[in-house]
Design an enzyme around this catalytic site. Structure first.
Site, PDB file in Angstrom:
ATOM      1  CE1 TYR A 122     -52.566  41.707 -50.650  1.00  0.00           C
ATOM      2  CE2 TYR A 122     -54.886  41.683 -51.224  1.00  0.00           C
ATOM      3  CZ  TYR A 122     -53.888  41.742 -50.275  1.00  0.00           C
ATOM      4  OH  TYR A 122     -54.227  41.835 -48.942  1.00  0.00           O
ATOM      5  N   GLY A 142     -46.339  47.469 -39.675  1.00  0.00           N
ATOM      6  CA  GLY A 142     -47.346  47.752 -40.696  1.00  0.00           C
ATOM      7  C   GLY A 142     -48.709  48.060 -40.095  1.00  0.00           C
TER       8      GLY A 142
HETATM    9  C1  AKB Z   1     -56.144  45.811 -50.201  1.00  0.00           C
HETATM   10  O1  AKB Z   1     -57.019  46.645 -50.511  1.00  0.00           O
HETATM   11  O2  AKB Z   1     -55.250  45.444 -50.970  1.00  0.00           O
HETATM   12  C2  AKB Z   1     -56.231  45.173 -48.842  1.00  0.00           C
HETATM   13  C3  AKB Z   1     -57.076  43.949 -48.839  1.00  0.00           C
HETATM   14  C4  AKB Z   1     -58.536  44.053 -48.960  1.00  0.00           C
HETATM   15  O3  AKB Z   1     -56.579  42.866 -48.728  1.00  0.00           O
HETATM   16  N1  AKB Z   1     -56.730  46.119 -47.903  1.00  0.00           N
END
Ligand code: AKB
Length: 317
Positions: free
Chosen positions: A143, A11
């Site tokens: 996330y 990755g």
């Molecule tokens: C995203 O944009 O999802 C990543 C992060 C800031 O964790 N690059």
């Protein structure tokens, strides 16, 4: 001397971190873990051992840890923020069920574990300016939910079982080796590719949207330094704010234009990415990382831009 397993070695972070670690330790001591469909190639494949290492398969991971006498695991398996909004269950499965597999193996086998957190672990109620190390973390993205849970689970395994878990909250990472996939901050990488190719860039993030960003060499240094830090100095573990620069698309485009005067950018704002970006900090306070393990970045916007353009001209033209 360490025996390291890098999960997610092909990755954006893993491809460069694996090579950096192979320069630090004997190449045979750093195993490049990958999943089907993302096999290592070229120098990554040739310079050391590699193994199928799916975070969702605990038995497979345990086999690798035993076979290579692994004592340190870099767990870089993740769906980034925009993709995780489309596949929330899969994001949770990889990021949390996968992490539990790793932490359990680490507990049994005595491994140290690095699992990155992110600016994505913060939410709209978090102070956006000089975001403190210890503050409100109520993200609205899947996330972000997985990143807060990652921080909590990693600290839990440290306090309950003594597993040596450590981590940093990465800003948006900018690199010229492997493209990121499906993040909110990806625009800050893609803009350089467009500029060097002489293409107009359609920016998915609105003018005035500030986010923390970092050049990959500094991010790799952070990942290595935190794992080598003196544990007696660490008051925090999961995870440290780290920062180096903060800008919006206008500032970035203006900086690129200083080096490529013909560069053009227009806005095509993506509402999913924009909503996520609006909920993230503008600029984090990283003083705890500076105090507890001497964190200091080397690149600013100017030096990163020069390096990115030079490297991409060699790669693309
Ligand atoms: C995203 O944009 O999802 C990543 C992060 C800031 O964790 N690059």
């Amino acid at each position: 001397m360490k025996n390291v397993l890098v999960i997610g070695s092909t990755g954006q972070i893993g491809s460069e971190l694996t090579m950096k670690l192979r320069k630090m330790y004997p190449e045979g001591n750093v195993v490049a873990g990958y999943i089907k469909g993302a096999e290592p190639k070229g120098i990554l494949l040739e310079s050391g051992p590699s193994a199928l290492a799916d975070v969702c398969d605990g038995e497979q991971l345990l086999g690798i840890v035993k076979e290579y006498h692994i004592d340190t695991i870099y767990n870089l398996a993740a769906l980034l923020s925009a993709v995780a909004e489309k596949k929330p269950q899969l994001a949770w499965h990889i990021q949390i069920d996968g992490l539990m597999n790793i932490l359990e193996i680490a507990r049994q086998e005595g491994c140290a574990v690095f699992t990155p957190s992110s600016i994505g672990s913060f939410g709209p109620e978090t102070p956006h300016e000089n975001t403190p190390q210890d503050t409100i973390q109520r993200p609205r993205s899947m996330y972000g939910c997985t990143k807060v849970a990652t921080e909590l689970l990693s600290d839990y395994y440290f306090h309950k079982y003594g597993v040596d878990t450590r981590s940093v909250r990465f800003p948006g990472l900018i690199s010229n080796v492997t493209l990121p996939g499906g993040g909110t901050t990806d625009y800050a990488v893609e803009i350089y590719y467009a500029a060097v190719k002489g293409e107009e860039f359609a920016c998915p993030i609105a003018a005035g949207t500030f986010m923390d960003m970092m050049y990959m060499p500094d991010a790799l240094k952070a990942a290595v330094d935190i794992m080598n830090a003196d544990p007696s100095r660490l008051k925090h573990r999961n995870s440290f704010n780290i920062a180096s620069m903060s800008f919006d698309p206008e500032i970035l485009a203006a900086k690129i234009k200083e080096h490529i005067p013909g560069f053009r950018m227009r806005y095509e704002v993506d509402p999913v990415r924009q909503a996520i970006a609006d909920s993230w900090p503008d600029k984090m306070d990283d003083s705890c990382a500076r105090e507890e393990w001497d964190w200091a970045p080397s690149f600013d916007l100017e030096s990163m831009t020069v390096d990115m353009i030079t490297a991409l001209r060699k790669k693309l033209l």
